[in-house]
Scaffold this active site. Structure first.
Site, short mmCIF file in Angstrom:
data_model
loop_
_atom_site.label_atom_id
_atom_site.label_comp_id
_atom_site.label_asym_id
_atom_site.label_seq_id
_atom_site.Cartn_x
_atom_site.Cartn_y
_atom_site.Cartn_z
N GLY A 16 -3.75 -4.64 -4.61
CA GLY A 16 -4.61 -3.62 -5.17
C GLY A 16 -3.84 -2.35 -5.42
O GLY A 16 -3.33 -1.74 -4.49
N HIS A 17 -3.70 -1.96 -6.67
CA HIS A 17 -2.98 -0.74 -7.02
C HIS A 17 -3.97 0.33 -7.44
O HIS A 17 -4.69 0.17 -8.43
CB HIS A 17 -1.96 -1.02 -8.13
CG HIS A 17 -0.82 -1.88 -7.67
ND1 HIS A 17 0.12 -2.38 -8.52
CD2 HIS A 17 -0.49 -2.33 -6.43
CE1 HIS A 17 1.00 -3.11 -7.82
NE2 HIS A 17 0.63 -3.09 -6.56
N ASP A 69 0.81 -1.22 0.00
CA ASP A 69 0.00 0.00 0.00
C ASP A 69 0.85 1.27 0.00
O ASP A 69 0.42 2.31 0.51
CB ASP A 69 -0.96 0.03 1.21
CG ASP A 69 -1.77 -1.24 1.34
OD1 ASP A 69 -2.38 -1.64 0.34
OD2 ASP A 69 -1.79 -1.83 2.43
N LYS A 110 2.57 2.19 -5.17
CA LYS A 110 3.34 1.71 -6.32
C LYS A 110 2.62 1.93 -7.64
O LYS A 110 3.25 2.27 -8.65
CB LYS A 110 3.63 0.21 -6.15
CG LYS A 110 4.50 -0.12 -4.95
CD LYS A 110 4.74 -1.61 -4.81
CE LYS A 110 3.49 -2.39 -4.47
NZ LYS A 110 2.92 -2.07 -3.15
N GLN A 151 2.31 -6.05 -3.13
CA GLN A 151 2.51 -6.06 -1.68
C GLN A 151 3.79 -5.27 -1.32
O GLN A 151 4.09 -4.28 -1.95
CB GLN A 151 2.56 -7.50 -1.14
CG GLN A 151 1.24 -8.22 -1.16
CD GLN A 151 1.05 -9.07 -2.39
OE1 GLN A 151 1.98 -9.57 -2.99
NE2 GLN A 151 -0.20 -9.26 -2.78
#
Length: 425
Positions: free
Chosen positions: A41-42, A14, A17, A225
């Site tokens: 999740g990006h 988080d 990225k 991650q």
């Protein structure tokens, strides 16, 4: 000229990225995901429009850029297809630019069932997985009973493999967990339908990536991650099921280690974590609540509130070491704008970096305090405009970790950055 740049998180994920990948993809020819699954999740915000990606590389929002899902990624076909359709519904060209490794492991329905049953059985001792089957899929890969994307494309071979592996997992589901076993026909037919949708996107990704390098193309390798969730180097057992550090960029794509020219480590100006596990600098006071509020700290994949704390430089230095980081990108600096005093963890007291789970329990963070600037840095693009107090924190991060800060993110939009050294140039 750099040909391949790895972008990865240095904390518990988080770190922002996705935004940085999107920004640097402007000068890339291809973007590669090399590990993890749809537990990542990006979040990207472009012209105030929010897009959350889970499996598809963040470069998909740049026209003309090819996107690859490498062999190190575990793929849940239903989630992938949904993500493709959602992007295409918003006008993004996906299927002509997305390529999937035939060697990538598949997350099957029984993996998801097992993941959720295990977490429920552990109760208060649950690790806090997303329940999406990531771990069980990686387990099957290592046990050499996993089904790969390439297997989905051959109906008879899939039937043979699925017969044996489903019998094995259904035994555990029924006899150990006391749950209803899965239907072979339902799992098999669903897999065949998914294969038809993705068939034309499935290729030899490793061969294609080497072709790019031979042509002199620029590659971005997108990690998921963060380093402290690495199965080997993270806060075990409260980690993910893959290697999230830079070595995985090679094994998860098929590129050689000498093909990687630059490693960009992303770190927030503070620290967050989702789920259970050690967190030495976690805050339970007004400062922690302020970080969560200003940083909008909720998981992009699960929606769970993130635990918040001051920046842990001890952990960041370890991430710099294990990743061989070339340069750092500090994100969410603007979240600290309102604080009168800002703390950075510089020691764990008498403890070295813990190597076993029980060692984290006795860690006591030692802080160095810095005066805040209490003015807005939001959207700044020049280092000369930063308040002196903010510059001193950036300087301290560099001196403590031994890694130069090459980028600073001052807001969520793709253009809100200070570029000190361009990783792509």
């Amino acid at each position: 000229m750099k040909k391949s740049v790895v972008i990865l998180g240095t904390q518990w994920g988080d770190e922002g990225k996705g935004k940085i990948v999107d920004l640097l993809t402007e000068r890339a020819d291809a973007v590669v995901r090399f590990q993890g699954g749809h537990n990542a999740g990006h979040t990207l915000i472009i012209n105030d429009e929010k897009t959350v990606l889970h499996l598809i590389p963040s470069g998909i929002l740049r026209e003309g850029v090819k996107c690859y899902i490498g062999n190190g990624v575990v793929i849940e076909p239903t989630a992938l297809i949904k993500e493709i359709k959602n992007l295409e519904a918003s006008g993004v060209d996906v299927q002509s630019r997305l390529y999937i490794s035939k060697s990538a492991p598949v997350i099957m329905p029984y993996h998801i069932t097992l993941d959720q049953l295990r977490e429920a059985k552990k109760g208060k001792k649950a690790i806090g997985t997303t329940g999406r089957g990531i771990g069980p899929s990686y387990e099957d890969k290592v046990a050499r009973r996993g089904i790969r994307i390439g297997d989905l494309l051959h109906a008879d071979l899939l039937k043979e493999k699925l017969t044996h592996v489903l019998e094995y997992h259904n035994f555990v589901i029924k006899n150990y967990h006391g749950a209803e076993p899965l239907s072979f026909d339902e799992v098999y037919q669903n897999a065949l339908q998914q294969a038809d949708f993705i068939r034309d996107m499935c290729i030899d990704v490793t061969g294609e990536l080497h072709h790019h390098l031979n042509q002199g193309d620029k590659l971005l390798m997108e990690g998921a991650q963060g380093s402290l969730l690495d199965i080997d180097h993270g806060t075990y057992p409260f980690v993910t099921s893959s290697n999230t550090t830079s070595g995985s960029a090679s094994t998860g794509s098929g590129l050689g280690v000498t093909d990687i020219d630059y490693v960009l480590g992303i770190t927030k100006a503070y620290t967050t974590r989702v789920g259970g596990g050690p967190f030495p600098t976690e805050l339970f006071d007004e400062d922690g609540a302020e970080l969560a509020k200003r940083g909008v700290e909720f998981g992009a994949t699960t929606g769970r509130p993130r635990r918040c704390g001051w920046l842990d430089l001890v952990a960041l230095k370890r991430a710099v070491q294990v990743n061989g980081i070339t340069g750092l990108c500090v994100t969410k600096l603007d979240v600290l704008d309102t604080f009168k005093s800002i703390k950075l963890c510089t020691s764990y007291g008498d403890h070295s970096f813990p190597g076993a789970a029980h060692e984290w329990e006795s860690v006591q963070p030692v802080y160095q305090s810095f005066p805040g600037w209490q003015s807005s840095t939001r959207g700044m693009t020049e280092i000369k405009d930063l308040p002196a107090q903010a510059k001193s924190i950036i300087d301290f991060i560099e001196s403590f970790t031994g890694a130069p800060v090459h980028m600073i993110s001052t807001g969520p939009d793709r253009n809100e950055n200070i570029m000190l050294a361009d990783p792509m140039s």
